[in-house]
Write a protein that holds these residues in place. Structure first.
Motif, PDB file in Angstrom:
ATOM      1  N   UNK A 127      33.987  -4.243  10.967  1.00 20.41           N
ATOM      2  CA  UNK A 127      33.704  -2.799  10.961  1.00 20.41           C
ATOM      3  C   UNK A 127      33.048  -2.433   9.629  1.00 20.41           C
ATOM      4  N   UNK A 128      31.779  -2.835   9.514  1.00 19.66           N
ATOM      5  CA  UNK A 128      31.004  -2.604   8.298  1.00 19.66           C
ATOM      6  C   UNK A 128      29.877  -1.622   8.609  1.00 19.66           C
ATOM      7  N   UNK A 129      29.662  -0.661   7.720  1.00 24.88           N
ATOM      8  CA  UNK A 129      28.667   0.382   7.939  1.00 24.88           C
ATOM      9  C   UNK A 129      27.771   0.528   6.711  1.00 24.88           C
ATOM     10  N   UNK A 130      26.628   1.178   6.907  1.00 20.49           N
ATOM     11  CA  UNK A 130      25.694   1.473   5.820  1.00 20.49           C
ATOM     12  C   UNK A 130      25.454   2.967   5.763  1.00 20.49           C
ATOM     13  N   UNK A 131      25.592   3.542   4.570  1.00 21.18           N
ATOM     14  CA  UNK A 131      25.407   4.975   4.363  1.00 21.18           C
ATOM     15  C   UNK A 131      24.512   5.165   3.148  1.00 21.18           C
ATOM     16  N   UNK A 132      23.657   6.173   3.175  1.00 23.95           N
ATOM     17  CA  UNK A 132      22.816   6.437   2.021  1.00 23.95           C
ATOM     18  C   UNK A 132      22.416   7.893   1.925  1.00 23.95           C
ATOM     19  N   UNK A 133      22.000   8.286   0.725  1.00 21.98           N
ATOM     20  CA  UNK A 133      21.535   9.649   0.478  1.00 21.98           C
ATOM     21  C   UNK A 133      20.112   9.608  -0.048  1.00 21.98           C
ATOM     22  N   UNK A 134      19.216  10.432   0.513  1.00 19.16           N
ATOM     23  CA  UNK A 134      17.848  10.574   0.055  1.00 19.16           C
ATOM     24  C   UNK A 134      17.128   9.222   0.126  1.00 19.16           C
ATOM     25  N   UNK A 135      16.632   8.696  -1.001  1.00 19.70           N
ATOM     26  CA  UNK A 135      16.003   7.380  -0.960  1.00 19.70           C
ATOM     27  C   UNK A 135      17.001   6.347  -0.436  1.00 19.70           C
ATOM     28  N   UNK A 136      18.252   6.541  -0.767  1.00 19.49           N
ATOM     29  CA  UNK A 136      19.291   5.648  -0.253  1.00 19.49           C
ATOM     30  C   UNK A 136      19.435   5.712   1.248  1.00 19.49           C
TER      31      UNK A 136
END
Length: 310
Positions: free
Chosen positions: A133-142
């Protein structure tokens, strides 16, 4: 190593957390060591993971208001410091800047491929994590960086879709203020950010897209709806959360009293943090009640917002 008990606007942050930094992750041809910070609850098992990609110029030391809430909600959060961080002093005119978007994606791959070794720096944490249960989250450029792990690609200047950077370990994600398509880029963006041309048609992994109704980017001639492209132009399953009064930092998600926050609002920060954790719990654990409870609890305190699903 830092042991602390978060204090926030709701009892959620009474859960004790632990943070460890810096942890160096092996990489090749990067020039600067890749370092990460890990934040986790001190108790509990079967913990899901968020690999978080920061916005331009930030680092693993930013975004504590939302990272701590995610950890308090039962996530292990891994934050790399990308090359564009202020601490590396790589400006727009640096010849390396044009390829940082690729290095950012490689950073997340290195974290995912070395996740067990990273977690080993915190005694017993590896055995408490659910590696399925692995996820990827980012903000703006992320968000663009995290989106690549979910299947999004980048168009070249001739309109051809680029490489597939998706990662098999990533089951779902959340994109906060994800930049839209490249057909309305400003002259500044065309000069310095030619890679800001996402192709969302291949972004098939489940994801929550969060957009601000007052987020007017200097990178695009379009209005705030530019930040909803990741939802409208990608295949389902997706969910869109639009926060009517939200600007680019949604009340201060990058840090308390951060100078680049234009819409200081602690309740809005809580909304963004809790929306991500509620959505990911729903996708990863079929906990449909979390999202509904979120809307019921904070609708009045956080201001107007609306959601769509597909």
């Amino acid at each position: 190593m830092e042991l602390h008990s978060g204090k926030g606007p709701t009892p959620l942050l009474d859960r004790q957390l632990i943070a460890v930094k810096p942890i160096t992750v092996p990489t090749a041809d990067r020039g600067v060591d890749l370092q990460v910070k890990v934040t986790a609850p001190v108790d509990g098992g079967n913990l899901p993971v968020i690999v978080f990609s920061h916005g331009n110029a930030w680092s693993m030391d930013g975004y504590q208001p939302i990272v701590d809430r995610w950890a308090a909600a039962g996530f292990v959060v891994v934050q790399p410091t990308h090359l564009d961080s202020r601490r590396h002093d790589i400006g727009l005119d640096d010849p390396r800047f044009a390829t940082i978007w690729r290095v950012r994606i490689a950073d997340l791959h290195a974290v995912l491929d070395g996740l067990s070794d990273i977690l080993d720096h915190i005694g017993g944490l590896t055995t408490r994590v659910d590696h399925d249960r692995v996820t990827a989250v980012g903000h703006s450029w992320g968000a663009q960086t995290a989106g690549a792990l979910l299947g999004a690609r980048v168009f070249d200047t001739e309109g051809n879709p680029g490489e597939d950077f998706s990662h098999p370990a990533v089951k779902a994600g959340a994109l906060i203020a994800a930049t839209g398509t490249g057909d309305t880029l400003t002259p500044f963006a065309l000069k310095y950010l030619p890679f800001a041309r996402p192709d969302f048609s291949t972004m098939s992994a489940p994801a929550l897209v969060i957009a601000g109704g007052k987020d007017q980017s200097a990178m695009s001639t379009r209005g705030p709806d530019w930040f909803t492209d990741a939802y409208h132009l990608s295949p389902g399953p997706k969910r869109l959360l639009t926060i009517a009064e939200g600007e680019h930092l949604f009340g201060g998600i990058s840090g308390e009293a951060a100078k680049d926050t234009t819409d200081e609002n602690p309740a809005r920060v809580v909304l963004v943090a809790d929306a991500v954790s509620a959505y990911l719990h729903e996708v990863l654990s079929a906990d449909a009640e979390s999202w509904q409870a979120l809307q019921d609890q904070i609708r009045h305190s956080a201001g107007a917002f609306n959601t769509e699903s597909k």
